[in-house]
Design a protein around this motif. Structure first.
Motif, PDB file in Angstrom:
ATOM      1  N   VAL A   1       8.513 -17.839  12.486  1.00 18.53           N
ATOM      2  CA  VAL A   1       9.447 -16.111  12.318  1.00 18.53           C
ATOM      3  C   VAL A   1       9.379 -16.073  13.687  1.00 18.53           C
ATOM      4  O   VAL A   1      11.025 -15.512  14.416  1.00 18.53           O
ATOM      5  CB  VAL A   1       8.374 -14.870  12.584  1.00 18.53           C
TER       6      VAL A   1
ATOM      7  N   GLN B   1      13.005 -18.104  14.798  1.00 11.89           N
ATOM      8  CA  GLN B   1      14.170 -17.123  13.279  1.00 11.89           C
ATOM      9  C   GLN B   1      14.812 -16.410  14.010  1.00 11.89           C
ATOM     10  O   GLN B   1      16.497 -15.812  14.441  1.00 11.89           O
ATOM     11  CB  GLN B   1      14.093 -16.918  12.325  1.00 11.89           C
ATOM     12  N   ALA B   2      13.882 -15.591  14.765  1.00 12.20           N
ATOM     13  CA  ALA B   2      14.433 -14.508  15.613  1.00 12.20           C
ATOM     14  C   ALA B   2      15.124 -14.748  17.062  1.00 12.20           C
ATOM     15  O   ALA B   2      16.127 -13.700  17.181  1.00 12.20           O
ATOM     16  CB  ALA B   2      13.272 -13.198  16.204  1.00 12.20           C
TER      17      ALA B   2
ATOM     18  N   THR C   1      13.705  -7.188  12.790  1.00 13.84           N
ATOM     19  CA  THR C   1      13.620  -6.642  11.346  1.00 13.84           C
ATOM     20  C   THR C   1      12.481  -8.074  11.279  1.00 13.84           C
ATOM     21  O   THR C   1      11.759  -7.857  10.011  1.00 13.84           O
ATOM     22  CB  THR C   1      14.477  -7.157  10.665  1.00 13.84           C
ATOM     23  N   ARG C   2      13.180  -9.194  11.415  1.00 16.30           N
ATOM     24  CA  ARG C   2      12.619 -10.380  11.606  1.00 16.30           C
ATOM     25  C   ARG C   2      11.157 -10.701  12.022  1.00 16.30           C
ATOM     26  O   ARG C   2      10.320 -10.807  11.237  1.00 16.30           O
ATOM     27  CB  ARG C   2      13.357 -11.516  11.381  1.00 16.30           C
TER      28      ARG C   2
ATOM     29  N   ARG D   1       7.903  -9.207  10.179  1.00 11.50           N
ATOM     30  CA  ARG D   1       6.736 -10.687   9.185  1.00 11.50           C
ATOM     31  C   ARG D   1       5.882 -11.167   9.863  1.00 11.50           C
ATOM     32  O   ARG D   1       4.686 -10.875   8.880  1.00 11.50           O
ATOM     33  CB  ARG D   1       7.500 -10.917   8.575  1.00 11.50           C
TER      34      ARG D   1
END
Ligand code: SF4
Ligand code: SF4
Length: 174
Positions: free
Chosen positions: A4, A7-8, A132-133, A136
């Motif tokens: 995560v 990805q961010a 938002t990512r 998670r």
């Protein structure tokens, strides 16, 4: 949860606040080491990702602090530098919005002139999407919530910033 986090970070890899290099305007103030610099707070897990990037990283209240010497490889810059001068703010409703970080006010002319200088939409959107990512991951979500409450506290001291914030950063972009 490195995935995560990665990805961010990747969402923020290529975006910049302005079309031109804003560092040309201010002399790159946010990268200039200063005597009163306390360093940047890292996201949970970021200290591991950046352990081989040549930064000084130390444990601190609320996580780990990174201190740089004023230069870095762009692809290894931490999350705090990627979103500056914005922050993925988590409202009491749990929704992530990209807002000006009031902690950047003293340093960054983009924040002080936020009523007159429009930031790139893709940058603002990437800050919000990265937040938002991160939501998670429970540890990152807790970090963003805690930082957002700190932003609430500081914003009470800078109420004009709230009023002057341009619509692109005020709108709910979810
Ligand atoms: S201080 Fe603000 S204007 Fe200057 S380089 Fe950093 S983000 Fe850009
Ligand atoms: S880590 Fe890199 S981008 Fe961040 S303040 Fe230091 S030199 Fe600037």
């Amino acid at each position: 949860m490195a995935n995560v986090l990665q990805q961010a970070l990747a969402l923020l890899e290529d975006v910049t606040p302005l079309d031109t290099d804003c560092g040309n305007v201010c002399g790159g103030r946010c990268c200039r080491p200063s005597a009163d610099s306390t360093g940047m707070l890292l996201l949970p897990g970021e200290e591991t990702l950046l352990s081989d990037a040549g930064f000084s990283i130390t444990p601190a209240d609320g996580g780990h602090l990174l201190i740089c010497n004023g230069s870095c490889r762009r692809e290894r810059r931490p999350f705090a530098c990627r979103v500056f001068p914005l922050f993925p703010y988590v409202g009491e409703d749990g929704i992530v919005r990209a807002v000006y970080d009031p902690r950047s006010f003293r340093l960054c002319p983009l924040t002080r002139n936020c009523a007159h200088v429009r930031l790139r939409r893709d940058f603002v959107r990437a800050v919000r999407m990265a937040g938002t990512r991160l939501m998670r991951d429970p540890a990152c979500a807790a970090f963003l919530r805690e930082q957002s409450r700190e932003i609430d506290d500081i914003s009470r001291l800078l109420p004009f910033l709230e009023k002057e914030r341009p619509p692109i950063a005020r709108r709910n972009l979810r």
